[in-house]
Design a protein around this motif. Structure first.
Motif, PDB file in Angstrom:
ATOM      1  N   LEU A 167     -15.523 -56.675  36.772  1.00 16.10           N
ATOM      2  CA  LEU A 167     -15.000 -57.274  38.238  1.00 16.10           C
ATOM      3  C   LEU A 167     -13.376 -56.850  38.146  1.00 16.10           C
ATOM      4  O   LEU A 167     -12.968 -56.403  39.316  1.00 16.10           O
ATOM      5  CB  LEU A 167     -15.170 -58.640  38.377  1.00 16.10           C
ATOM      6  CG  LEU A 167     -16.676 -58.932  38.555  1.00 16.10           C
ATOM      7  CD1 LEU A 167     -16.982 -60.514  38.840  1.00 16.10           C
ATOM      8  CD2 LEU A 167     -17.313 -58.327  39.953  1.00 16.10           C
ATOM      9  N   GLY A 168     -12.764 -57.271  37.132  1.00 19.44           N
ATOM     10  CA  GLY A 168     -11.272 -56.986  37.386  1.00 19.44           C
ATOM     11  C   GLY A 168     -10.858 -55.485  37.352  1.00 19.44           C
ATOM     12  O   GLY A 168     -10.084 -55.100  38.125  1.00 19.44           O
ATOM     13  N   LEU A 169     -11.664 -54.691  36.406  1.00 17.52           N
ATOM     14  CA  LEU A 169     -11.407 -53.356  36.267  1.00 17.52           C
ATOM     15  C   LEU A 169     -11.557 -52.584  37.553  1.00 17.52           C
ATOM     16  O   LEU A 169     -11.033 -51.639  37.804  1.00 17.52           O
ATOM     17  CB  LEU A 169     -12.308 -52.870  35.307  1.00 17.52           C
ATOM     18  CG  LEU A 169     -11.936 -52.918  33.762  1.00 17.52           C
ATOM     19  CD1 LEU A 169     -12.992 -52.218  32.928  1.00 17.52           C
ATOM     20  CD2 LEU A 169     -10.448 -52.381  33.634  1.00 17.52           C
ATOM     21  N   LEU A 170     -12.409 -53.008  38.530  1.00 18.06           N
ATOM     22  CA  LEU A 170     -12.823 -52.477  39.703  1.00 18.06           C
ATOM     23  C   LEU A 170     -11.829 -52.742  40.887  1.00 18.06           C
ATOM     24  O   LEU A 170     -12.352 -52.152  41.859  1.00 18.06           O
ATOM     25  CB  LEU A 170     -14.229 -52.647  39.774  1.00 18.06           C
ATOM     26  CG  LEU A 170     -15.225 -51.811  38.809  1.00 18.06           C
ATOM     27  CD1 LEU A 170     -16.527 -52.120  39.209  1.00 18.06           C
ATOM     28  CD2 LEU A 170     -14.847 -50.287  38.769  1.00 18.06           C
TER      29      LEU A 170
ATOM     30  N   PHE B 229      -0.259 -49.656  37.505  1.00 14.07           N
ATOM     31  CA  PHE B 229      -0.418 -48.471  37.974  1.00 14.07           C
ATOM     32  C   PHE B 229       0.461 -48.409  39.259  1.00 14.07           C
ATOM     33  O   PHE B 229       0.930 -47.285  39.448  1.00 14.07           O
ATOM     34  CB  PHE B 229      -1.876 -48.300  38.368  1.00 14.07           C
ATOM     35  CG  PHE B 229      -2.528 -47.899  36.969  1.00 14.07           C
ATOM     36  CD1 PHE B 229      -2.465 -46.541  36.384  1.00 14.07           C
ATOM     37  CD2 PHE B 229      -3.370 -48.975  36.466  1.00 14.07           C
ATOM     38  CE1 PHE B 229      -3.189 -46.490  35.102  1.00 14.07           C
ATOM     39  CE2 PHE B 229      -4.006 -48.655  35.216  1.00 14.07           C
ATOM     40  CZ  PHE B 229      -3.948 -47.355  34.700  1.00 14.07           C
ATOM     41  N   GLY B 230       0.397 -49.247  39.914  1.00 15.73           N
ATOM     42  CA  GLY B 230       1.359 -49.483  41.532  1.00 15.73           C
ATOM     43  C   GLY B 230       2.393 -49.130  40.951  1.00 15.73           C
ATOM     44  O   GLY B 230       3.208 -48.375  41.717  1.00 15.73           O
TER      45      GLY B 230
ATOM     46  N   SER C 207      -7.039 -57.891  36.970  1.00 16.19           N
ATOM     47  CA  SER C 207      -6.740 -56.599  38.315  1.00 16.19           C
ATOM     48  C   SER C 207      -5.438 -56.891  38.605  1.00 16.19           C
ATOM     49  O   SER C 207      -4.721 -55.711  38.824  1.00 16.19           O
ATOM     50  CB  SER C 207      -7.742 -56.906  39.456  1.00 16.19           C
ATOM     51  OG  SER C 207      -6.940 -57.392  40.601  1.00 16.19           O
ATOM     52  N   PHE C 208      -4.703 -58.015  38.622  1.00 11.88           N
ATOM     53  CA  PHE C 208      -3.341 -58.276  38.886  1.00 11.88           C
ATOM     54  C   PHE C 208      -2.485 -57.339  37.827  1.00 11.88           C
ATOM     55  O   PHE C 208      -1.590 -56.646  38.445  1.00 11.88           O
ATOM     56  CB  PHE C 208      -3.165 -59.542  38.958  1.00 11.88           C
ATOM     57  CG  PHE C 208      -1.642 -59.927  39.465  1.00 11.88           C
ATOM     58  CD1 PHE C 208      -1.946 -60.097  41.027  1.00 11.88           C
ATOM     59  CD2 PHE C 208      -0.570 -60.051  39.042  1.00 11.88           C
ATOM     60  CE1 PHE C 208      -0.579 -60.371  41.639  1.00 11.88           C
ATOM     61  CE2 PHE C 208       0.459 -60.468  39.563  1.00 11.88           C
ATOM     62  CZ  PHE C 208       0.458 -60.751  40.934  1.00 11.88           C
ATOM     63  N   THR C 209      -2.703 -57.337  36.637  1.00 17.18           N
ATOM     64  CA  THR C 209      -2.046 -56.573  35.755  1.00 17.18           C
ATOM     65  C   THR C 209      -1.897 -55.318  35.800  1.00 17.18           C
ATOM     66  O   THR C 209      -1.167 -54.558  35.959  1.00 17.18           O
ATOM     67  CB  THR C 209      -2.453 -57.073  34.191  1.00 17.18           C
ATOM     68  OG1 THR C 209      -2.760 -58.528  34.477  1.00 17.18           O
ATOM     69  CG2 THR C 209      -1.457 -56.760  33.311  1.00 17.18           C
ATOM     70  N   LEU C 210      -3.218 -54.629  36.018  1.00 16.50           N
ATOM     71  CA  LEU C 210      -3.643 -53.391  36.146  1.00 16.50           C
ATOM     72  C   LEU C 210      -2.912 -52.913  37.486  1.00 16.50           C
ATOM     73  O   LEU C 210      -2.306 -51.842  37.428  1.00 16.50           O
ATOM     74  CB  LEU C 210      -4.850 -52.935  36.334  1.00 16.50           C
ATOM     75  CG  LEU C 210      -5.758 -53.175  34.969  1.00 16.50           C
ATOM     76  CD1 LEU C 210      -7.350 -53.036  35.042  1.00 16.50           C
ATOM     77  CD2 LEU C 210      -5.339 -52.004  33.989  1.00 16.50           C
TER      78      LEU C 210
END
Lengths: 338, 650, 387
Positions: C256-259, C201-202, C194-197
């Motif tokens: 879990l990470g994707l969301l 995106f951010g 989730s951190f990478t994504l």
């Protein structure tokens, strides 16, 4: 301003369209569909007459067509077996599991969900705001630590487990019937005082369990906001002027610290729906959560699709409203730049 | 007649209303397959409370002789509360409510029930209805209702594209059906059809009659397709067939308007969290004191989530509860007995094996297929299972260890069926595996397949059955002893079906034989590929079902023998021959270990309130043939209203 | 946060003098080197005692992860067929007033067929001393070395059920230790994804703004307006059914990470929007730095500390998410052992009523979630050292 709102509404509609496609994809992701699965099960039990019924439904609801056609039929831009009849036309679809229009199945559950979640939200605020004020004004004292710790314990204990335990002891110690919204003997009876009392008693456990999960986060944010405000020069000035401490706290800093919560109204909803699913499941509460879960599991596609779309639409509306309130509260915030 | 009229409980006046006064002189005539009961006394007083225009029992009712079963005569009234896990489950009342045209009694003999008599001569079945029998709404129940089913439902393409169900076919041919008079109907085939009567007595009632007076106003043939479709459209349904299907609801029990012959009539429409059923005042059973059954006025079903069923039962929130409870719940249930005044009766479950392993003989992978088909390999797997430990761990040591076969209560049972090739002998198992040629071992001691990959059996199971997963954990250890690695793979049920049909499973763990207390006249379908779906040979089953169009033809002589035997069973109505066929099939299974059985004899908790009388302390529990508690007659339960009243009844 | 100002509020403190020695590099005007900023953060963090304690607890917990096999007295799947649902066994030091070192009293099991419960009587006459650094159930350590060394083992011919046993007679304590491995890593792996994504995106949205920003914003909006439950359900149903338990585990973490990323992406975007107006960014751009360089070298280090703090706070969400998924029967399933799986097995009346020790796996969940939260709070407070 008006054009801005209009523009927001147009983008909202576009977003909803994207969401509808996404929702449909998600629902269709697992292999098979409700009816073919059901047919397989019926075949296994040798129930030939029901197989015929189910096969009939497959054709009628176009489940034998490609997914994109099913999608277009569902949202109502492509004619199905009875012409154009989809979300756009106000036809919310058919629940295979209940063998009824989705609207009939979901109707009551929506209200109950709202009731339970609103109670939980009220509870969260009633508990969290005083707790946050206390812990902000008594920063780094033992009291602060206890309040924070209690809040976090609520966050850290999985709700489904807590629910079961509370349920069991509520029954053992207070004779409360297990699960449901009121004593099941009162189910189809008019709303008497006794029924209302039973309802209130049965709301305690779900409120506690759903609420506790949210309290910690609320205390934390509220406390941080308050501390920020308390540190600002105007508070210092107020104190220097000799304003009584309570007034000095409530008049401005408290009000200002509420601002960010308004921004969150929109996000509250999907969160509450998810959050209450597990608890509703354990406590056997007739909310949309368990319905949604069941529909997704059984691939009761129109039912799941409708509930998801409904929640999404509410969220978007909630976001719009919270933006409007924010602009109204604080003119420095421009529309569209959140 | 419109829907509304029925719902308001004001049926149109009936032509045969005059017969009502003659109830006193009616005669019970119970002929056919069952024993004839004698009539004890006139049931005049019992009907004093029925209003003159209300429905009543038939002129020749079924006489329930409770004393003959050691049961007490009861009094009417009261409510039974029970719990269901989801709203759909209300339909199980039509299973354990158990009113059939012809049904099993507690000793598993077939006896006419709704029918007054059944005459069988070879392939000719003549059914005689009871005089003055009515639907729950007061309309007469006649052969017109059978005709309506046969011509306008079973053979109506829009409702049943595949035509009547398979038990109506002998060599693919349908019977000649004659409606001789309002109470006599005859089904004739060229040859005997032993499938027919057991099918009518099945837990899932095939309902070969329908309430024609209620359904005709929605049938295209009677009001025209356009009018019928219009009615459906008005309810947002697509086509008249969908509406007809929906209203025709004697199984799902969701439509309070649909008349029924069962003991209780649904009174609640879903969605709801509490479903109410009220006694059918036209019900055809009467006790020897002349009181019409069922004794209990109302059945109430509360919907509670699966996880709460035990807790609610434990808290005394159900008067009768069994479905949804299982053996591991017994300690919890026992704990609440004293405080909430209920009894936890423990009924032995008649099932071949609580957990059985099905090596897939038709699996796609050639190496596994060859192995699964080797009888020495199957025997080795069976001999390596320590069934005693399974029994102690899962069934409190109270179960029966051995093959997946019928239980000893069945007259067809022979001890060898259960014990053959089912001892615990890991040394012999290892020897057998060596003989098969699985001698090579890898570093961790696991045997290797001829191709060099480890002997790693992926056992798939229905993830919802917790006990199966627990058992697999133990079997993993047992098999490790003989150098076999077992990998458990819980699957979603539909997924498991799909993989099984696709030939992708190597081995499946599931419950064993369903029909485990058979009599000779019950079909042995489950034992051969004639069963539409069977985890040991899904592709052969498919082949038989599709008449050779799909799947694969069975190519193992021993299994072909099973198919032949099944065919022979269908060709005869001689119970002696049928019994011999059953035995041969069961011994064939014991010799070949097509299915690896483990332990049988779990106990089903049947919780009943202390004051609820006539619920047996112990009886066999199964789906087929006992229809859960069905053959024990729910309609004979009653509430003991206290000691003084008890004296009066005696 | 805002310590000096807070002190100013307190009139009692009067004349403010910082007891700490004067350090010129801590002055807000001169953030000379990034290294010193990190040091400041560390210093501030260390002052937060609860956070430091939490960090130590977490360190200890994560330190057990590679040594699960040695720490657990029993193997993961080891059953004790004669001891089903045995209550926790106390460890004693003194027998009849005499010190014997840690030992347990043996259990005598008896099945009561009236109540269908197993009674366990403690035989207080025969103390059985525990064995330490001993040989017990064999295992493949890290899938490489076959060994049988354990830190503590049950006594010879005895049992050691520190937290009781379950329906198959498996030692709950050992299972909890094995469960820790999966439950603790699931949070880390999930957050990494989730951190990478979120960063990607951010960062993209915040830096480029305009059309890209609008698109990312819509995406975030879409994801956030769906309750997470159906997404869990659908995604875990879409995991191929023939995956091994290990792959399923990774699948679940990815889900879990994707969301989880939209929250992080929003924070990144907000920070970037504010930062890109700063002079030093403009300076870098004027000097011809590429967007990647500007984002990577100048912007991200500026708010990394913040991100780490928010990431820390989302680890407990993932751990709880795993328990919820297991509860729904969607996540990990037995024979894989995680805290969620254990809690799911305790999710019935019998556990609450008759076998309360089965509820104990809630404790490690509680401790971990609390520790992560306190540590996250401390990090966040410390993340802005110039305030």
């Amino acid at each position: 301003m008006i054009t801005q709102i209009l523009r927001r509404i147009v983008t909202m509609a576009m977003t909803l369209l994207v969401i509808s496609a996404l929702v449909f994809i998600i629902i269709k992701l697992p292999p098979g569909d409700y009816l073919t699965n059901r047919i397989m099960e019926l075949r296994a039990t040798g129930d030939a007459s029901s197989v015929a019924k189910a096969e009939l439904l497959i054709q009628q609801y176009g489940l034998d067509r490609p997914v994109w056609q099913q999608y277009l039929m569902w949202i109502g831009v492509m004619p199905g077996s009875v012409g154009f009849s989809g979300l756009l036309q106000g036809d919310w679809g058919w629940s295979f599991e209940y063998d009824k229009p989705v609207a009939d199945v979901v109707g009551d559950a929506l209200w109950l969900t709202l009731l339970i979640n609103l109670t939980a939200v009220v509870f969260v605020h009633l508990v969290a705001i005083p707790a946050a004020i206390y812990s902000a004004t008594h920063r780094n004292t033992a009291g602060d630590a206890v309040v924070t710790l209690l809040g976090y314990v609520g966050l850290a204990v999985p709700g489904f487990l807590l629910a079961l335990i509370l349920l069991f002891y509520a029954n053992r110690w207070f004779g409360l019937s297990i699960g449901g919204l009121y004593d099941s003997a009162l189910t189809n009876q008019p709303w008497t005082w006794e029924k209302i009392r039973s309802l209130l008693a049965h709301l305690i456990v779900p409120t506690l369990v759903i609420g506790l999960g949210g309290t910690a986060a609320m205390i934390r944010r509220m406390r941080a906001n308050l501390l920020d405000e308390l540190a600002k020069p105007y508070t210092v000035t107020a104190r220097a002027k000799g304003l009584p401490p309570l007034q000095a706290l409530l008049k401005y800093p408290f009000r200002m610290s509420l601002n960010p919560f308004v921004a969150d109204i929109g996000n509250l909803l999907p969160h509450l729906v998810s959050g209450s699913v597990l608890v509703s499941l354990v406590l056997s509460l007739p909310t949309v959560g368990p319905l949604l879960l069941e529909a997704l599991r059984n691939q009761d596609q129109f039912m799941a699709g409708f509930i998801l779309m409904f929640v999404a639409a509410l969220t978007l509306v909630g976001m719009l409203i919270s933006d409007l309130i924010l602009v109204w509260l604080d003119p420095r915030i421009r529309m569209g730049l959140r | 007649m419109s829907v509304r009229d029925i719902r308001n409980g004001t049926p149109a006046p009936l032509p045969d209303r005059g017969e009502r006064d003659t109830t006193v002189s009616r005669r019970a005539l119970l002929a056919g397959l069952g024993a004839t009961l004698t009539w004890s006394r006139a049931p005049s007083r019992a009907f004093a409370d029925t209003p003159p225009d209300a429905p009543g029992p038939p002129t020749t009712p079924y006489l329930a002789d409770l004393a003959a079963h050691g049961r007490r005569l009861g009094t009417r009234g009261g409510t039974i509360r029970t719990l269901i896990a989801k709203a759909r489950d209300v339909r199980y009342l039509s299973v354990y409510g158990y009113s059939r045209l012809i049904g099993y009694d507690a000793d598993l003999n077939l006896r006419p029930d709704v029918l007054e008599r059944v005459d069988v001569e070879g392939g000719r079945f003549t059914f005689t209805l009871r005089q003055g029998h009515r639907w729950s709404d007061g309309h007469p129940f006649t052969t017109e209702d059978f005709r309506y089913y046969w011509e306008d439902v079973a053979n109506e393409k829009a409702l049943n594209p595949d035509g009547p169900p398979t038990f109506f076919r002998v060599d693919g041919k349908l019977p000649q059906v004659e409606f001789l008079d309002p109470v006599t109907v005859r089904y004739s085939w060229d040859r005997p059809n032993p499938m027919f009567l057991p099918a009518l007595a099945a837990p899932r009632d095939p309902l070969i009659y329908r309430p024609s007076h209620y359904l005709k106003p929605f049938h295209a043939r009677y009001i025209g397709k356009d009018a019928a479709d219009a009615k459906a459209k008005a309810l947002k349904l697509r086509g008249w067939a969908a509406l007809h299907n929906r209203l025709d609801d004697n199984y799902e029990l969701n439509n309070p308007d649909c008349p029924t012959l069962q003991g209780w009539v649904p009174r609640t429409r879903s969605p709801a969290t509490r479903f109410r059923f009220e006694r059918n005042r036209s019900y055809h059973r009467v006790d020897t004191a002349g009181t019409q059954l069922p004794y209990v006025d109302t059945i109430v079903m509360d919907v509670a989530s699966q996880g709460l069923l035990v807790a609610k039962t434990n808290a005394g929130e159900a008067d009768l509860m069994f479905r949804g409870l299982s053996m591991p719940d017994i300690p919890s249930l026992k704990e609440g007995e004293a405080a909430h005044r209920y009894r936890t009766n423990l009924w032995p479950v008649a099932r071949g094996s609580e957990i059985a392993l099905y090596p897939n003989l038709t699996t796609a992978d050639p190496a596994w297929r060859q192995l699964n088909r080797d009888v020495r390999y199957r025997h080795a797997l069976s001999l390596a299972i320590d069934r005693r430990t399974l029994n102690n761990t899962l069934l409190f040591g109270l179960g029966t260890e051995g093959n997946d076969t019928i239980v000893s209560d069945s007259a067809l049972f022979e001890p060898e069926m259960r014990t053959l090739n089912a001892g615990y002998d890991p040394a012999q198992a290892a020897k057998l595996l060596d003989a098969v040629g699985l001698t090579g071992r890898d570093g961790s001691g696991t045997r290797m397949l001829p191709g060099g990959q480890p002997l790693e059996i992926v056992v798939e199971s229905d993830g919802e059955a917790e006990m199966v997963l627990d058992a697999l954990q133990l079997i993993t250890e047992f098999w490790r002893e003989i150098g076999i690695r077992l990998i458990t793979k819980p699957q979603e049920r539909t997924n498991l079906h799909r993989r099984s049909i696709g030939g992708l499973t190597v081995m499946v763990a599931a419950q064993g034989l369903d029909l485990a207390v058979p009599t000779a006249i019950m079909p042995p379908t489950e034992l051969s590929p004639a069963q539409p779906e069977h985890y040991s040979w899904p592709l052969w089953s498919m082949n038989v079902e599709s008449r050779g169009k799909s799947g694969e033809p069975c190519d193992i002589p021993e299994v072909r023998r099973l198919l032949d035997l099944d065919r022979q069973w269908r060709d005869t109505d001689d119970a002696g021959k049928q019994a011999a066929i059953w035995r041969e099939m069961l011994m064939n299974h014991a010799h070949n270990t097509w299915v690896i059985g483990t332990v049988a004899g779990a106990l089903q908790p049947v919780v009943g309130a202390e004051r609820l009388i006539n619920l047996p302390k112990r009886a066999l529990y199964s789906w087929d043939p006992t229809a859960m508690i069905g053959v024990q007659r729910l309609d004979e339960l009653f509430w003991d209203s206290g000691a003084d009243k008890r004296a009066e009844v005696r | 946060m805002n310590r000096p100002a807070m002190n100013g509020v307190r009139p009692a403190s009067g004349h403010f003098v910082d007891p700490a020695p004067f350090e010129p590099e801590s002055r807000p005007e001169s953030p000379v080197a990034t290294a010193s900023a990190w040091r400041l953060i560390l210093r501030k963090f260390l002052r937060h005692r609860l956070a430091v304690a939490s960090a130590l607890i977490l360190l200890a917990l994560y330190a057990t992860v590679p040594f699960v096999e040695q720490l657990a007295p029993y193997g993961q799947a080891r059953r004790n067929g004669d001891f089903l649902y045995a209550p926790p066994q106390g460890v004693h030091l003194f027998h009849e007033g005499r010190f014997v070192g840690p030992f347990v009293y043996p259990y005598r099991a008896h099945l009561d067929l009236d109540t269908f419960r197993r009674d366990y009587k403690v035989d207080a006459s025969a103390p059985q001393p525990l064995r330490f650094l001993c040989r017990g159930d064999g295992y493949d350590w890290l899938g490489l070395v076959h060994a049988d060394l354990h830190f503590v083992c049950p006594p010879k011919n005895g049992t050691l059920f520190l937290l009781g046993t379950d329906k198959l007679g498996r030692d709950l304590f050992s299972r909890m230790i094995y469960g820790a491995r999966i439950s603790l890593t699931i949070g880390l792996v999930g957050v990494a994804i989730s951190f990478t994504l979120g960063l990607f995106f951010g960062g993209v949205a915040g830096y480029f703004g305009g059309l890209v920003d609008a698109a990312v914003q819509r995406l975030i909006e879409v994801i956030r307006s769906l309750p997470e439950l159906p997404l869990w359900l659908a995604l875990s149903a879409a995991l191929p059914p023939n995956w091994s338990p290990l792959l399923i585990f990774f699948g679940i973490t990815v889900i879990l990470g994707l969301l989880d990323w939209p929250g992080l992406a929003r924070a990144v975007r907000g920070k970037l929007l504010a930062l890109r107006e700063e002079d030093f960014v403009q300076a870098a751009e004027l000097m011809g730095a590429s967007p990647t360089r500007v984002i990577g070298r100048h912007l991200i280090p500026n708010f990394m500390s913040h991100l780490i703090a928010s990431a820390t706070l989302s680890i407990p969400t993932m751990i709880l998410g795993e328990t919820a998924l297991s509860f729904l029967g969607l996540g990990l399933r037995p024979p894989v052992t995680s805290w969620g799986v254990l809690l799911n097995e305790a999710q019935n009346l019998a556990a609450v009523q008759l076998y309360p020790w089965l509820l104990l796996p809630v404790l490690p969940v509680l401790v971990t979630v609390l520790a992560f939260n306190f540590m996250g709070d401390g990090l966040r407070d410390a993340a802005d050292p110039y305030h």
